[in-house]
Write a protein that holds these residues in place. Sequence first.
Motif, PDB file in Angstrom:
ATOM      1  N   TYR A 118      87.873  42.745  42.628  1.00  0.00           N
ATOM      2  CA  TYR A 118      88.722  41.552  42.686  1.00  0.00           C
ATOM      3  C   TYR A 118      90.161  42.012  42.897  1.00  0.00           C
ATOM      4  N   GLY A 119      90.898  41.270  43.740  1.00  0.00           N
ATOM      5  CA  GLY A 119      92.313  41.552  43.944  1.00  0.00           C
ATOM      6  C   GLY A 119      92.625  41.995  45.356  1.00  0.00           C
ATOM      7  N   THR A 120      93.874  42.382  45.561  1.00  0.00           N
ATOM      8  CA  THR A 120      94.342  42.864  46.854  1.00  0.00           C
ATOM      9  C   THR A 120      94.390  44.384  46.837  1.00  0.00           C
ATOM     10  N   LEU A 121      94.671  44.966  47.988  1.00  0.00           N
ATOM     11  CA  LEU A 121      94.737  46.424  48.060  1.00  0.00           C
ATOM     12  C   LEU A 121      95.811  46.982  47.130  1.00  0.00           C
ATOM     13  N   ALA A 122      96.870  46.208  46.920  1.00  0.00           N
ATOM     14  CA  ALA A 122      97.949  46.679  46.052  1.00  0.00           C
ATOM     15  C   ALA A 122      97.550  46.645  44.583  1.00  0.00           C
ATOM     16  N   ASP A 123      96.653  45.747  44.219  1.00  0.00           N
ATOM     17  CA  ASP A 123      96.236  45.615  42.821  1.00  0.00           C
ATOM     18  C   ASP A 123      94.768  45.182  42.798  1.00  0.00           C
ATOM     19  N   ILE A 124      93.871  46.117  42.976  1.00  0.00           N
ATOM     20  CA  ILE A 124      92.448  45.818  43.002  1.00  0.00           C
ATOM     21  C   ILE A 124      91.783  46.392  41.763  1.00  0.00           C
ATOM     22  N   ARG A 125      90.921  45.603  41.150  1.00  0.00           N
ATOM     23  CA  ARG A 125      90.209  46.008  39.943  1.00  0.00           C
ATOM     24  C   ARG A 125      88.710  45.973  40.227  1.00  0.00           C
ATOM     25  N   THR A 126      87.995  46.893  39.624  1.00  0.00           N
ATOM     26  CA  THR A 126      86.570  47.061  39.911  1.00  0.00           C
ATOM     27  C   THR A 126      85.768  47.016  38.630  1.00  0.00           C
ATOM     28  N   SER A 127      84.651  46.299  38.661  1.00  0.00           N
ATOM     29  CA  SER A 127      83.714  46.306  37.536  1.00  0.00           C
ATOM     30  C   SER A 127      82.402  46.931  37.991  1.00  0.00           C
ATOM     31  N   ILE A 128      81.856  47.787  37.149  1.00  0.00           N
ATOM     32  CA  ILE A 128      80.558  48.416  37.398  1.00  0.00           C
ATOM     33  C   ILE A 128      79.674  48.129  36.199  1.00  0.00           C
ATOM     34  N   GLU A 136      67.183  42.123  23.972  1.00  0.00           N
ATOM     35  CA  GLU A 136      67.987  40.917  23.932  1.00  0.00           C
ATOM     36  C   GLU A 136      68.060  40.226  25.290  1.00  0.00           C
ATOM     37  N   GLU A 137      68.565  38.986  25.257  1.00  0.00           N
ATOM     38  CA  GLU A 137      68.758  38.232  26.502  1.00  0.00           C
ATOM     39  C   GLU A 137      69.791  38.940  27.376  1.00  0.00           C
ATOM     40  N   ALA A 138      70.957  39.197  26.818  1.00  0.00           N
ATOM     41  CA  ALA A 138      71.996  39.923  27.552  1.00  0.00           C
ATOM     42  C   ALA A 138      73.096  40.332  26.591  1.00  0.00           C
ATOM     43  N   THR A 139      73.410  41.609  26.540  1.00  0.00           N
ATOM     44  CA  THR A 139      74.501  42.118  25.718  1.00  0.00           C
ATOM     45  C   THR A 139      75.267  43.159  26.522  1.00  0.00           C
ATOM     46  N   PHE A 140      76.588  43.006  26.594  1.00  0.00           N
ATOM     47  CA  PHE A 140      77.421  43.970  27.300  1.00  0.00           C
ATOM     48  C   PHE A 140      78.012  44.960  26.300  1.00  0.00           C
ATOM     49  N   LEU A 141      77.986  46.228  26.676  1.00  0.00           N
ATOM     50  CA  LEU A 141      78.468  47.300  25.805  1.00  0.00           C
ATOM     51  C   LEU A 141      79.293  48.297  26.612  1.00  0.00           C
ATOM     52  N   ASP A 142      79.912  49.228  25.915  1.00  0.00           N
ATOM     53  CA  ASP A 142      80.492  50.438  26.498  1.00  0.00           C
ATOM     54  C   ASP A 142      81.502  50.154  27.603  1.00  0.00           C
ATOM     55  N   ILE A 143      82.611  49.497  27.261  1.00  0.00           N
ATOM     56  CA  ILE A 143      83.674  49.282  28.224  1.00  0.00           C
ATOM     57  C   ILE A 143      84.438  50.595  28.368  1.00  0.00           C
ATOM     58  N   GLU A 144      84.573  51.049  29.585  1.00  0.00           N
ATOM     59  CA  GLU A 144      85.226  52.335  29.808  1.00  0.00           C
ATOM     60  C   GLU A 144      86.102  52.257  31.061  1.00  0.00           C
ATOM     61  N   PRO A 145      87.424  52.151  30.923  1.00  0.00           N
ATOM     62  CA  PRO A 145      88.302  52.088  32.087  1.00  0.00           C
ATOM     63  C   PRO A 145      88.518  53.473  32.681  1.00  0.00           C
ATOM     64  N   ASN A 146      87.622  53.894  33.533  1.00  0.00           N
ATOM     65  CA  ASN A 146      87.705  55.238  34.087  1.00  0.00           C
ATOM     66  C   ASN A 146      87.036  55.267  35.456  1.00  0.00           C
ATOM     67  N   PRO A 147      87.737  55.488  36.553  1.00  0.00           N
ATOM     68  CA  PRO A 147      89.181  55.732  36.633  1.00  0.00           C
ATOM     69  C   PRO A 147      89.992  54.467  36.392  1.00  0.00           C
ATOM     70  N   PHE A 148      91.301  54.569  36.576  1.00  0.00           N
ATOM     71  CA  PHE A 148      92.218  53.470  36.273  1.00  0.00           C
ATOM     72  C   PHE A 148      91.817  52.204  37.024  1.00  0.00           C
ATOM     73  N   LYS A 149      91.772  51.081  36.290  1.00  0.00           N
ATOM     74  CA  LYS A 149      91.419  49.762  36.818  1.00  0.00           C
ATOM     75  C   LYS A 149      89.973  49.687  37.312  1.00  0.00           C
ATOM     76  N   THR A 150      89.136  50.601  36.843  1.00  0.00           N
ATOM     77  CA  THR A 150      87.691  50.514  37.063  1.00  0.00           C
ATOM     78  C   THR A 150      87.038  50.380  35.697  1.00  0.00           C
ATOM     79  N   TYR A 151      86.296  49.310  35.493  1.00  0.00           N
ATOM     80  CA  TYR A 151      85.762  48.983  34.170  1.00  0.00           C
ATOM     81  C   TYR A 151      84.234  49.088  34.203  1.00  0.00           C
ATOM     82  N   ILE A 152      83.717  49.951  33.353  1.00  0.00           N
ATOM     83  CA  ILE A 152      82.296  50.266  33.344  1.00  0.00           C
ATOM     84  C   ILE A 152      81.637  49.615  32.137  1.00  0.00           C
ATOM     85  N   PHE A 153      80.570  48.873  32.386  1.00  0.00           N
ATOM     86  CA  PHE A 153      79.839  48.169  31.328  1.00  0.00           C
ATOM     87  C   PHE A 153      78.372  48.590  31.357  1.00  0.00           C
ATOM     88  N   THR A 154      77.718  48.417  30.225  1.00  0.00           N
ATOM     89  CA  THR A 154      76.268  48.564  30.148  1.00  0.00           C
ATOM     90  C   THR A 154      75.681  47.220  29.743  1.00  0.00           C
TER      91      THR A 154
END
Length: 241
Positions: A118-128, A136-154
């Motif tokens: 989401y965002g523009t080239l100047a400020d783009i953020r990524t979710s993985i 369970e039905e759905a549970t999100f865990l393990d938020i890890e911003p690595n590299p910068f502005k890339t957010y990793i979930f399980t």
Amino acid sequence: MLEIPYSFYGILFAIVVNSAYSKPCKFIPPCTCSTDNYTLDLKPLMKARNDLEFNASDKDYTYYLHPCNVPPPICKNVQMTACQISKSNNVIYGIATHDGNQIDGDPETGNFSITNKYGTLADIRTSIVYVVCGSEEATFLDIEPNPFKTYIFTLRTRYGCIPQNSSGNGLSVGSVLVILFFVFFLIYLVGGVLFLKFVRKAEGIETIPNIEFWKDLPSLIKDGMVFTFRGCKAESTYEKI
């Protein structure tokens, strides 16, 4: 005696194994991944639109996301299917956009992820989002911003579990290994003959790869059987006095 370097066979075997186990996951929007033997379908989660079921948190942000591109109302934007809200000033940043899912990996090997931006080239953020089997039905865990502005979930969800009979029409691991053995042996034999004949310029019986080994193989098998029947004890070379 001309012999083929074993590294030559190692390269060939790696190619065969990789092609046999490489099963690209076909993406079916918005959140389905299909292989030859199994389809992982997260669409049942589209019915669950309560933000509380699809949120995670770290020390700076609270994250709201939906794996099937359903916009969480709290993100305040129908184009956002995931956002992060600052705990200090409540500023909202988008990290996934509607219809932006990309699926990679193979759910049968436990390597399956959904990537979105989401965002523009100047400020783009990524979710993985890595999808794993859970009760369970759905549970999100393990938020890890690595590299910068890339957010990793399980995402742990029962919809990420593969039924035991899902691959009933596919080959078992043993069958695949047997097939690989014969394929590799055929490549070894044909490739070895061609290599020795046209690269090493061998002729006659010397075109057989590692001929000395095959000549010695019967006696090696015999020695192995004798050693086994003796209870894995070496034959004594000393006579009793």
